[in-house]
Write a protein that holds these residues in place. Sequence first.
Motif, mmCIF file in Angstrom:
data_model
loop_
_atom_site.group_PDB
_atom_site.id
_atom_site.type_symbol
_atom_site.label_atom_id
_atom_site.label_comp_id
_atom_site.label_asym_id
_atom_site.label_seq_id
_atom_site.Cartn_x
_atom_site.Cartn_y
_atom_site.Cartn_z
ATOM 1 N N LEU A 257 0.751 -1.277 -0.016
ATOM 2 C CA LEU A 257 -0.041 -0.087 0.071
ATOM 3 C C LEU A 257 1.011 1.266 0.133
ATOM 4 O O LEU A 257 0.473 2.299 0.071
ATOM 5 C CB LEU A 257 -0.806 -0.047 1.384
ATOM 6 C CG LEU A 257 -1.979 -1.282 1.412
ATOM 7 C CD1 LEU A 257 -2.731 -0.990 2.634
ATOM 8 C CD2 LEU A 257 -2.757 -1.521 0.298
ATOM 9 N N SER A 258 2.275 1.034 -0.014
ATOM 10 C CA SER A 258 3.008 2.200 0.061
ATOM 11 C C SER A 258 2.541 3.071 1.098
ATOM 12 O O SER A 258 3.081 4.374 1.122
ATOM 13 C CB SER A 258 2.973 3.147 -1.415
ATOM 14 O OG SER A 258 3.484 2.258 -2.415
ATOM 15 N N GLU A 259 2.554 2.521 2.392
ATOM 16 C CA GLU A 259 2.322 3.246 3.641
ATOM 17 C C GLU A 259 3.827 3.603 4.233
ATOM 18 O O GLU A 259 4.573 2.856 4.139
ATOM 19 C CB GLU A 259 1.644 2.430 4.798
ATOM 20 C CG GLU A 259 0.087 2.423 4.346
ATOM 21 C CD GLU A 259 -0.496 1.740 5.704
ATOM 22 O OE1 GLU A 259 0.063 1.389 6.627
ATOM 23 O OE2 GLU A 259 -1.818 1.645 5.464
ATOM 24 N N CYS A 260 3.818 4.799 4.440
ATOM 25 C CA CYS A 260 5.113 5.204 5.257
ATOM 26 C C CYS A 260 5.293 4.752 6.535
ATOM 27 O O CYS A 260 4.209 4.903 7.297
ATOM 28 C CB CYS A 260 5.331 6.704 5.409
ATOM 29 S SG CYS A 260 5.245 7.322 3.446
ATOM 30 N N VAL A 261 6.492 4.293 7.127
ATOM 31 C CA VAL A 261 7.003 4.080 8.232
ATOM 32 C C VAL A 261 7.973 5.018 8.950
ATOM 33 O O VAL A 261 9.125 4.648 8.494
ATOM 34 C CB VAL A 261 7.344 2.618 8.264
ATOM 35 C CG1 VAL A 261 7.633 2.222 9.901
ATOM 36 C CG2 VAL A 261 6.372 1.842 7.804
ATOM 37 N N SER A 262 7.504 5.997 9.616
ATOM 38 C CA SER A 262 8.514 7.204 10.052
ATOM 39 C C SER A 262 9.246 6.593 11.018
ATOM 40 O O SER A 262 9.063 5.593 11.669
ATOM 41 C CB SER A 262 7.684 8.274 10.440
ATOM 42 O OG SER A 262 6.892 7.868 11.679
ATOM 43 N N LEU A 354 3.118 13.453 4.540
ATOM 44 C CA LEU A 354 3.836 12.294 4.381
ATOM 45 C C LEU A 354 5.319 12.232 4.036
ATOM 46 O O LEU A 354 5.783 13.174 3.722
ATOM 47 C CB LEU A 354 3.445 11.199 3.175
ATOM 48 C CG LEU A 354 2.056 10.797 3.011
ATOM 49 C CD1 LEU A 354 1.529 10.293 1.940
ATOM 50 C CD2 LEU A 354 1.648 9.869 4.125
ATOM 51 N N ALA A 355 5.995 11.289 4.556
ATOM 52 C CA ALA A 355 7.614 11.542 4.323
ATOM 53 C C ALA A 355 7.976 11.457 2.886
ATOM 54 O O ALA A 355 7.371 10.774 2.055
ATOM 55 C CB ALA A 355 8.346 10.156 5.239
ATOM 56 N N PRO A 356 9.102 11.858 2.463
ATOM 57 C CA PRO A 356 9.331 12.170 1.070
ATOM 58 C C PRO A 356 9.605 10.535 0.542
ATOM 59 O O PRO A 356 10.190 9.576 1.093
ATOM 60 C CB PRO A 356 10.850 12.508 1.230
ATOM 61 C CG PRO A 356 10.705 13.445 2.356
ATOM 62 C CD PRO A 356 9.913 12.784 3.285
ATOM 63 N N GLY A 357 9.102 10.361 -0.602
ATOM 64 C CA GLY A 357 9.111 9.015 -1.222
ATOM 65 C C GLY A 357 8.212 8.156 -0.970
ATOM 66 O O GLY A 357 8.082 7.071 -1.368
ATOM 67 N N CYS A 358 7.132 8.654 -0.184
ATOM 68 C CA CYS A 358 6.138 7.765 0.319
ATOM 69 C C CYS A 358 5.024 8.196 -0.588
ATOM 70 O O CYS A 358 4.716 9.358 -0.511
ATOM 71 C CB CYS A 358 5.605 7.905 1.772
ATOM 72 S SG CYS A 358 7.284 6.998 2.797
ATOM 73 N N SER A 359 4.232 7.115 -0.982
ATOM 74 C CA SER A 359 2.716 7.651 -1.665
ATOM 75 C C SER A 359 1.768 7.558 -0.724
ATOM 76 O O SER A 359 1.965 6.700 0.119
ATOM 77 C CB SER A 359 2.607 6.900 -3.132
ATOM 78 O OG SER A 359 2.500 5.448 -2.707
ATOM 79 N N PRO A 360 0.782 8.189 -0.780
ATOM 80 C CA PRO A 360 -0.435 8.376 0.016
ATOM 81 C C PRO A 360 -0.972 6.898 0.217
ATOM 82 O O PRO A 360 -1.195 6.438 -1.000
ATOM 83 C CB PRO A 360 -1.376 9.356 -0.457
ATOM 84 C CG PRO A 360 -0.941 9.557 -1.770
ATOM 85 C CD PRO A 360 0.248 9.228 -2.010
ATOM 86 N N THR A 361 -1.805 6.394 1.203
ATOM 87 C CA THR A 361 -2.549 5.376 1.251
ATOM 88 C C THR A 361 -3.957 5.697 1.344
ATOM 89 O O THR A 361 -4.757 4.567 1.595
ATOM 90 C CB THR A 361 -1.978 4.425 2.377
ATOM 91 O OG1 THR A 361 -2.000 4.982 3.484
ATOM 92 C CG2 THR A 361 -0.469 4.013 1.965
ATOM 93 N N ARG A 362 -4.263 6.751 1.635
ATOM 94 C CA ARG A 362 -5.922 6.961 1.628
ATOM 95 C C ARG A 362 -6.084 8.605 1.427
ATOM 96 O O ARG A 362 -5.452 9.203 1.586
ATOM 97 C CB ARG A 362 -6.244 6.781 3.249
ATOM 98 C CG ARG A 362 -7.645 6.676 3.143
ATOM 99 C CD ARG A 362 -7.976 6.415 4.857
ATOM 100 N NE ARG A 362 -7.844 4.931 4.738
ATOM 101 C CZ ARG A 362 -8.756 4.075 4.747
ATOM 102 N NH1 ARG A 362 -9.882 4.405 3.980
ATOM 103 N NH2 ARG A 362 -8.827 2.738 4.877
ATOM 104 N N ALA A 363 -7.297 8.590 0.769
ATOM 105 C CA ALA A 363 -7.442 9.959 0.316
ATOM 106 C C ALA A 363 -8.414 10.478 1.695
ATOM 107 O O ALA A 363 -9.210 9.827 2.169
ATOM 108 C CB ALA A 363 -8.403 9.909 -0.994
#
Length: 363
Positions: A257-262, A354-363
Motif C-alpha cells: 500500500l506504500s504506507e510510510c513508516v516514519s 507524508l515522508a518523502p518518497g512515500c505515496s499516500p494510502t488513503r484519500a
Amino acid sequence: MRTTHIALAVLVAAVWGVNFVVIEVGLGHFPPLLFSALRFLAAALPAVFFMGRPKVAWKWVIGVGLVLGVAKFGLLFVGMDQGMPAGLSSLVLQIQAVFTALFAAVALGERPGRVRLLGMAVALAGIAVAAVDEGASGPLLAFTLVIAAAACWGVSNVLTRKASPPDALNFMVWVSAVPVLPLLGLSLLFEGPDADLAALRALDGTGIGVILYVAWVTTVFGFGAWGFLLRRYPASSVAPFSLLVPVFGMSSAALLLSECVSPLRWCAAALLVGGVALTSLSRTGGPTTPLPAEQAPAAPPLAEPVSDQPTPAAPGSAASAVLAPVGPAPGPATAAVTSTSRATSASNGPAGPLAPGCSPTRA
C-alpha cells in the motif's frame, strides 16, 4: 518445535498480519459495517451447520459475539475507514494484551507481577509515541477508534477465558454467527440502505476475494492451524509467534500500500512489541481463580486452544492477543459510525503529511 511447525506458526502470523492490508482493500469496496457483517456471515456459513452445538453456555457465545464481533471489529473497520493506516492498526491492536491483563485483574483477580506491570508501562509508552506520530500525520479520531477496538478485544478475551470453550474452532464459528444481524442493522442505520445496495450491486472478484480471505483464510485456516500447534506444544512456545503479526502487518502495508513508516513509528513499534512481550510472556502474580482448560484465543478468542481439550492461555498472553486478528478484525466495533463512500483503491491512504518518497494510502 519441529521446523515444519515453526514454519506453520510464522505462516499464521503472516496471514494475520497481511489481513490488515486485505481489510484496507475491502474497505474500498464496502462500507465498514457492511464489510464486517459479510466477513462474519462468510465465516459462520456453512461451517455452523457442521460444527455441532456450542460446547459452552449460550450467554458466553452471545457475549463474546457482541463484544468481539460487533464492538471490536466494528470499531476497527470504522477506524480504518476513517483513515487509520493498515500497518499502524496491526501494531496498535496489540495493546489489547495490556487491556486484557487489566480487565483480568479486575474481573478474575489475576494480580500482575512487577515484570508484567513494567511491560504494560512500556507498551503504553509505545502507544503514546504512536499517537504523537499519528496526530501529526493522520486523523486522531481514527486512532482512538482502533484503541477502543483493542479495549473491546481485551473484554472479549476475559469473557472467553470465563467461558473456557473446550473447542476453540467450534466456539469461533458460533461466535461469528452472532454479529451478523446486529452489524447489518447498524449498517442500515448509519451507512444507509442505498450505500449497502450499491456496494452489493458492484460486487466483483476482488470484493469476493477479500471477504473469503478475512473469513476463511484468517479465521478458519488461521485459528485451525493455531489450535493444531497449541495441541502439540506448550502455549509459551507458540504464543511468542503472535508478536510477528504487527511485523508482517507494517511491512506488507509498506510494500503493498506504500504506507510510510516514519522513524517515530518504528520507535513506537519497538516499545509496543517489547511491552506486549513482557506483558504476555511474564507470569502473573497468581490468579485467585483456577485456570480453566484454553485467540487464540483459547481459548483466547483469537488465539489459543491447547490440548485436545484446549488449555487456556492466560488473559493478556500473546496468544489471547491473536484470537481475532481479523481480525480482526476482529478484529472483537462500533462508535459513531458515518458512512463514507470509499471509492478509493488499495493504493490510497490516510490524509496528512507524508515522508518523502512515500505515496499516500488513503484519500
